[in-house]
Structures are given as C-alpha cells and as structure tokens.
Write a protein that holds these residues in place. Structure first.
Motif, PDB file in Angstrom:
ATOM      1  N   LEU A 310       7.903 -24.282  10.941  1.00  0.00           N
ATOM      2  CA  LEU A 310       7.677 -24.222   9.489  1.00  0.00           C
ATOM      3  C   LEU A 310       8.951 -23.866   8.737  1.00  0.00           C
ATOM      4  O   LEU A 310       8.935 -23.126   7.742  1.00  0.00           O
ATOM      5  N   LYS A 311      10.062 -24.406   9.208  1.00  0.00           N
ATOM      6  CA  LYS A 311      11.361 -24.192   8.572  1.00  0.00           C
ATOM      7  C   LYS A 311      11.891 -25.510   8.024  1.00  0.00           C
ATOM      8  O   LYS A 311      11.483 -26.598   8.440  1.00  0.00           O
ATOM      9  N   ASN A 312      12.862 -25.400   7.120  1.00  0.00           N
ATOM     10  CA  ASN A 312      13.584 -26.577   6.627  1.00  0.00           C
ATOM     11  C   ASN A 312      14.852 -26.733   7.455  1.00  0.00           C
ATOM     12  O   ASN A 312      15.589 -25.763   7.652  1.00  0.00           O
ATOM     13  N   ILE A 313      15.129 -27.939   7.954  1.00  0.00           N
ATOM     14  CA  ILE A 313      16.273 -28.145   8.838  1.00  0.00           C
ATOM     15  C   ILE A 313      17.585 -27.751   8.178  1.00  0.00           C
ATOM     16  O   ILE A 313      18.520 -27.295   8.834  1.00  0.00           O
ATOM     17  N   SER A 314      17.679 -27.869   6.850  1.00  0.00           N
ATOM     18  CA  SER A 314      18.914 -27.518   6.147  1.00  0.00           C
ATOM     19  C   SER A 314      19.184 -26.021   6.156  1.00  0.00           C
ATOM     20  O   SER A 314      20.305 -25.581   5.925  1.00  0.00           O
ATOM     21  N   GLU A 315      18.147 -25.215   6.439  1.00  0.00           N
ATOM     22  CA  GLU A 315      18.301 -23.765   6.448  1.00  0.00           C
ATOM     23  C   GLU A 315      18.596 -23.202   7.837  1.00  0.00           C
ATOM     24  O   GLU A 315      18.825 -22.011   7.990  1.00  0.00           O
ATOM     25  N   THR A 316      18.607 -24.064   8.845  1.00  0.00           N
ATOM     26  CA  THR A 316      18.727 -23.578  10.217  1.00  0.00           C
ATOM     27  C   THR A 316      20.168 -23.437  10.705  1.00  0.00           C
ATOM     28  O   THR A 316      20.409 -22.894  11.765  1.00  0.00           O
ATOM     29  N   ARG A 317      21.133 -23.962   9.962  1.00  0.00           N
ATOM     30  CA  ARG A 317      22.552 -23.933  10.369  1.00  0.00           C
ATOM     31  C   ARG A 317      22.742 -24.618  11.727  1.00  0.00           C
ATOM     32  O   ARG A 317      23.519 -24.190  12.576  1.00  0.00           O
ATOM     33  N   ALA A 318      21.994 -25.698  11.922  1.00  0.00           N
ATOM     34  CA  ALA A 318      22.012 -26.388  13.219  1.00  0.00           C
ATOM     35  C   ALA A 318      23.179 -27.358  13.315  1.00  0.00           C
ATOM     36  O   ALA A 318      23.550 -28.017  12.340  1.00  0.00           O
ATOM     37  N   CYS A 319      23.763 -27.443  14.504  1.00  0.00           N
ATOM     38  CA  CYS A 319      24.821 -28.410  14.800  1.00  0.00           C
ATOM     39  C   CYS A 319      24.167 -29.666  15.371  1.00  0.00           C
ATOM     40  O   CYS A 319      23.508 -29.613  16.401  1.00  0.00           O
ATOM     41  N   ARG A 320      24.364 -30.791  14.722  1.00  0.00           N
ATOM     42  CA  ARG A 320      23.723 -32.034  15.129  1.00  0.00           C
ATOM     43  C   ARG A 320      24.577 -32.789  16.133  1.00  0.00           C
ATOM     44  O   ARG A 320      25.806 -32.777  16.062  1.00  0.00           O
ATOM     45  N   ILE A 321      23.922 -33.497  17.033  1.00  0.00           N
ATOM     46  CA  ILE A 321      24.598 -34.390  17.974  1.00  0.00           C
ATOM     47  C   ILE A 321      24.834 -35.715  17.261  1.00  0.00           C
ATOM     48  O   ILE A 321      23.889 -36.304  16.716  1.00  0.00           O
ATOM     49  N   SER A 322      26.063 -36.211  17.258  1.00  0.00           N
ATOM     50  CA  SER A 322      26.388 -37.412  16.476  1.00  0.00           C
ATOM     51  C   SER A 322      25.747 -38.667  17.032  1.00  0.00           C
ATOM     52  O   SER A 322      25.417 -39.578  16.292  1.00  0.00           O
ATOM     53  N   GLN A 417      10.728  -2.956   9.204  1.00  0.00           N
ATOM     54  CA  GLN A 417      10.087  -2.967   7.901  1.00  0.00           C
ATOM     55  C   GLN A 417       9.504  -4.346   7.645  1.00  0.00           C
ATOM     56  O   GLN A 417       9.977  -5.342   8.193  1.00  0.00           O
ATOM     57  N   ALA A 418       8.459  -4.400   6.830  1.00  0.00           N
ATOM     58  CA  ALA A 418       7.752  -5.653   6.579  1.00  0.00           C
ATOM     59  C   ALA A 418       8.689  -6.720   6.029  1.00  0.00           C
ATOM     60  O   ALA A 418       9.621  -6.433   5.266  1.00  0.00           O
ATOM     61  N   ALA A 419       8.442  -7.962   6.457  1.00  0.00           N
ATOM     62  CA  ALA A 419       9.277  -9.075   6.017  1.00  0.00           C
ATOM     63  C   ALA A 419       8.431 -10.332   5.907  1.00  0.00           C
ATOM     64  O   ALA A 419       7.358 -10.449   6.508  1.00  0.00           O
ATOM     65  N   ASP A 420       8.928 -11.279   5.115  1.00  0.00           N
ATOM     66  CA  ASP A 420       8.267 -12.573   4.971  1.00  0.00           C
ATOM     67  C   ASP A 420       9.060 -13.619   5.750  1.00  0.00           C
ATOM     68  O   ASP A 420      10.271 -13.756   5.565  1.00  0.00           O
ATOM     69  N   ASP A 421       8.380 -14.312   6.625  1.00  0.00           N
ATOM     70  CA  ASP A 421       9.009 -15.370   7.416  1.00  0.00           C
ATOM     71  C   ASP A 421       7.950 -16.435   7.664  1.00  0.00           C
ATOM     72  O   ASP A 421       6.871 -16.131   8.191  1.00  0.00           O
ATOM     73  N   SER A 422       8.248 -17.682   7.299  1.00  0.00           N
ATOM     74  CA  SER A 422       7.262 -18.760   7.394  1.00  0.00           C
ATOM     75  C   SER A 422       6.788 -19.006   8.817  1.00  0.00           C
ATOM     76  O   SER A 422       5.697 -19.538   9.033  1.00  0.00           O
ATOM     77  N   THR A 423       7.584 -18.616   9.822  1.00  0.00           N
ATOM     78  CA  THR A 423       7.194 -18.820  11.217  1.00  0.00           C
ATOM     79  C   THR A 423       6.086 -17.865  11.632  1.00  0.00           C
ATOM     80  O   THR A 423       5.295 -18.169  12.541  1.00  0.00           O
ATOM     81  N   PHE A 424       6.015 -16.712  10.962  1.00  0.00           N
ATOM     82  CA  PHE A 424       5.059 -15.677  11.348  1.00  0.00           C
ATOM     83  C   PHE A 424       3.871 -15.608  10.384  1.00  0.00           C
ATOM     84  O   PHE A 424       3.951 -16.071   9.237  1.00  0.00           O
ATOM     85  N   PHE A 425       2.770 -15.035  10.858  1.00  0.00           N
ATOM     86  CA  PHE A 425       1.565 -14.874  10.052  1.00  0.00           C
ATOM     87  C   PHE A 425       1.856 -13.907   8.901  1.00  0.00           C
ATOM     88  O   PHE A 425       2.485 -12.854   9.115  1.00  0.00           O
TER      89      PHE A 425
END
Length: 470
Positions: A310-322, A417-425
C-alpha cells in the motif's frame, strides 16, 4: 612473429599476424553511418595459415561458440572470416538502406537485396534468431572491399565470394560490434588460438619461471638484468588484471603443496567487519527466541515493495533495473518485509504459528553517494497466526534492545510511539526510537496487505535499522 597494429578512425583496430617479415598493412575504414546501428569494428589477418579438415572445423566451431557466449548471440559482436586472396583492401565498413545492399550470400546461388534476405531467412532455423538485431533499423551494416564486393552484412550473413576453404592461406577476420571492448576480446581470441597454425607461430621462453607461467597460458621471458620476468597477458586470459594474478598462476603451476611454510614478515590480526559481527550475533539470538531465519531475493518486482504494501513506488527510493529480464526482478528491494511475506505465503500450509526473520541489506537511493545509492542493513521479523500476536513482536523488539544493551526510556534509551503507516492497521502501528532517533516500526499489518500476499491470517511485523547501533 611480426605484429602490425594500426588504428583507423576512432573505433577500429586492425592486426596483421603471421610472418616475421614486414607485410603491407591493410586498412578497414569505418564511416559515420555505422553509428546509427553498429558503431564499432576491429579486424585482423592471419597469413600463411595451413588448414586441415580438423583445423577448419575447429575454426568454424570456435566462431559459433564465441557467438553464443561472449558475443551474446551476436548482439554484442558478430564475427566474419574471409579468404583474403579473393578480395582486396582497403575495406570499408558502412551502413546503407536495405534496398541499396545487394550481394550473393553464403551458400546461395543468386544475389539478393538485404530486404529479400531478411524475408528469406525468416524460415531459416539458424539465422532467423539473429534477424531481430537489425531488421527494424533504417540502415543495415555492410562491409565492402575496394572493388565494391560485399564481404558480409553483419550480424546476419557473410558473402559467398570470400568464403574460406581448406585451401585458404590468408584469412581476413572482421568483428563488428556494439561493444568495442568485447569486440577486441573476441578478435584476440580468434587470432591467438589460430596463429599457431601460421608459418611462424608464437614462441615461448625456456626459463624455469617462464615455463611455469607458460603452463598457465602466460607468455614470459627473463629480462636482461636476470632478475625480472616480462610477462605478456594473452587475450584468452582476460581474468588476469593484476600482478598478484600472475604470481598466483606461477604458484599453481609450481604446486601449492611444494611451497615451504614460512612465518610472515608482517604481523596482522584479522577481524570481522563490525556490522557483520553484530548481524551474526543477532541471528543467533533471534533463532534462540524461536524465529526461523529466511534468505530472500535482493531483487523484486515494483508491486512487491509498493502496491502490495500500500505504498507509492515514488516514495520508496527504489533503484530500478534498466533492463529487467522478468517482472519478478524489476527493482532492488527497499524493505525485507515483502520477501518474508512471500515466504510465509509459500509455507502457509505449515503448522502455525510461523515466525520468520531476516537480517540483510536493502538498497536505497542516496544522492550523497558517488553511485547514487547505498546499502542499509536491516532486521525484519514477522509473526503469522490466527491472532495478530502484536505482543510477540513487541517482546522480540524488547529482546533485541536488551541484547544491544539499550534500556527503555527517553534520551539514550528506547521507546515507541503511535504512528501512521499505510502498510499497518490503523491504530496498530508504532514507531521505534532509540537514542533519540527513529530506527524502525512495528505493528499489525493492514488486512489489504495480508490479502495481496495471498494470506488469510493476521500478521504482525518488526522492521529495524541495525546500522544505527554501530
């Protein structure tokens, strides 16, 4: 043996080998048109070579083997061999529209245009596999001699006029390529392996160390001072990149068991890299806590680290394989969680609960690094059961902190401490702080994440950056 080498243009190399006497250097000229399709070319001549049927068959087989491996099925390099006595230099490597190229191809009875040849070979069991390399290009590469005779249309087919036979004495070898380094390696291998059949083959030194190196395919000779050895690295030994590689070859030829044991003149103490040592210690204690270690792929799909979590790929800082070969390996992982969840999915028929962990590197974009990315060592654990088991994951985090000798509390301790993260309930996620810095998260995974990984039971997870503790 004489060797004449000349550079013609920026991207061509021509070598003339065989006789010790001076021979006329033949030129291979490269035109600018080739830059649009296959920009590089190198060439060589083997003079006064003697073919037997066995040598001839080996010569042809070598080309095919190189085409399949180093040449990457002709996409990087294509080899053409010709009877030099049937053609005349200088030779020209250029590129023309398919309709402007016309010649009699190898083993054919009439002339064809390049367009006609591409249609003809679509049903050829051997050549049809190479048509895709150039068929969509506006121009096709072609090599002419000084009389306008076509030697070849690389990487597809040679001309019939210059084909070699058992009676061939002088062989013209040309390699066209998209990679100049690979072209030189391929040409050097062809020349080196068959120069021994020329009238004056390669010679070798007779000194003892040189003999040992020669066994390892390294041509050597003792220099005039009698203390140094000059070693020539042949093209077939592209693995030799440093002087220590030569010493290793000499030792291998001599026999490691024949070398007497001596005490080193320098005193050094080997030590494990601190990050690896910490990782090993944590692995042992997490296993003792009842968790099973997993080892997952470092590459994954974009969906694994984004959509499924449940993340946006642009927010993941992922290195893409060309140029990914499969959709399963599109990016370098930015989290260990997706790999563990896929492992749980593959083992969901096992008795519950499933407790898995992994301590490995993820890859994150980092503009401050010279390569634009960095590795980050992380610890991730999941607990999969009929109930979420948040208390199990929380207890595992407490155990990890205890092992790291970090006490609960603010400041130099740790707390959550409590946090909001789309991956978690929602309302079931906490951010972990240690020594005043955020080091990770733990919580119960969102039901949509569970479903997207084809799981049916609740799952809780822990994700920590362990490099922070060094």
């Amino acid at each position: 043996m004489g060797a004449l080498i000349a550079h013609i243009g920026a991207d061509s190399l021509f070598t003339d080998l065989g006789l010790g006497q001076s021979v006329g250097l033949v030129h291979l000229l490269i035109t600018e048109e080739t830059t649009a399709v296959r920009p590089h070319a190198v060439a060589a001549v083997l003079r006064n070579i003697t073919f037997t049927q066995e040598r001839y068959d080996s010569f042809i087989e070598l080309q095919e083997k190189l085409h399949q491996n180093v040449c990457r099925k002709r996409t990087l390099v294509a080899i053409g061999t010709h009877d030099l006595d049937t053609i005349s230099g200088p030779f020209t490597y250029t590129a023309k529209p398919p309709g402007d190229i016309r010649f009699k191809p190898l083993n054919q009875a009439k002339e064809y245009t390049a367009q006609e040849l591409m249609s003809l070979y679509k049903t050829d069991s051997h050549l049809r596999h190479y048509l895709h390399i150039i068929e969509d290009e506006a121009v096709y590469p072609v090599i002419y001699d000084s009389n306008g005779i076509v030697l070849s249309m690389p990487p597809i087919i040679n001309g019939d006029h210059s084909k070699i036979s058992l009676n061939t004495k002088n062989v013209f070898i040309e390699c066209t390529a998209t990679d100049l380094t690979k072209a030189k390696i391929v040409l050097d291998m062809m020349v080196t392996m068959f120069c021994e059949y020329c009238e004056e083959p390669f010679t070798e030194s007779t000194e003892h160390i040189a003999q040992l190196l020669t066994k390892m395919c390294l041509r050597s000779e003792v220099m005039s001072d009698g203390e140094q050895i000059e070693v020539e690295i042949p093209p077939t030994r592209s693995d030799v990149i440093h002087a220590c590689d030569i010493m290793e070859d000499a030792a291998m030829a001599y026999g490691f068991n024949n070398i007497p044991r001596t005490t080193p003149r320098t005193y050094t103490i080997a030590n494990q890299l601190p990050l690896n040592k910490l990782s090993e210690l944590l692995r042992q204690d997490l296993a003792a806590a009842g968790f099973t270690e997993a080892l997952t792929f470092a590459l994954c799909s974009q969906e694994d680290i984004a959509d499924k979590l449940l993340k946006n790929i642009s927010e993941t800082r992922a290195c893409r394989i060309s140029n990914p070969k499969t959709a399963e390996f599109q990016v370098a992982r930015t989290t260990l969680l997706s790999g563990l969840l896929k492992t749980v999915a593959a083992n969901r028929k096992m008795p519950l609960p499933l407790r898995l962990f992994e301590i490995s590197d993820v890859v994150l974009k980092d503009e401050s690094k010279d390569v634009g990315a960095r590795n980050n060592r992380r610890l991730c654990a999941v607990y999969y059961n009929k109930s979420p088991g948040f208390e199990v994951i929380h207890g595992l985090m407490d155990r990890v902190m205890q092992l790291l000798e970090i006490k609960p509390g603010q400041g130099n301790g740790y707390h959550i401490q409590a946090a909001d993260d789309s991956t978690f309930f929602p309302g079931r996620c906490a951010e972990i702080f240690a020594c005043g810095k955020s080091i990770g998260r733990l919580g119960v995974l969102h039901p949509d994440v569970i479903n997207r990984f084809e799981l049916t039971m609740p799952c809780s997870a822990l994700d920590i950056d362990i490099e922070h503790f060094l």
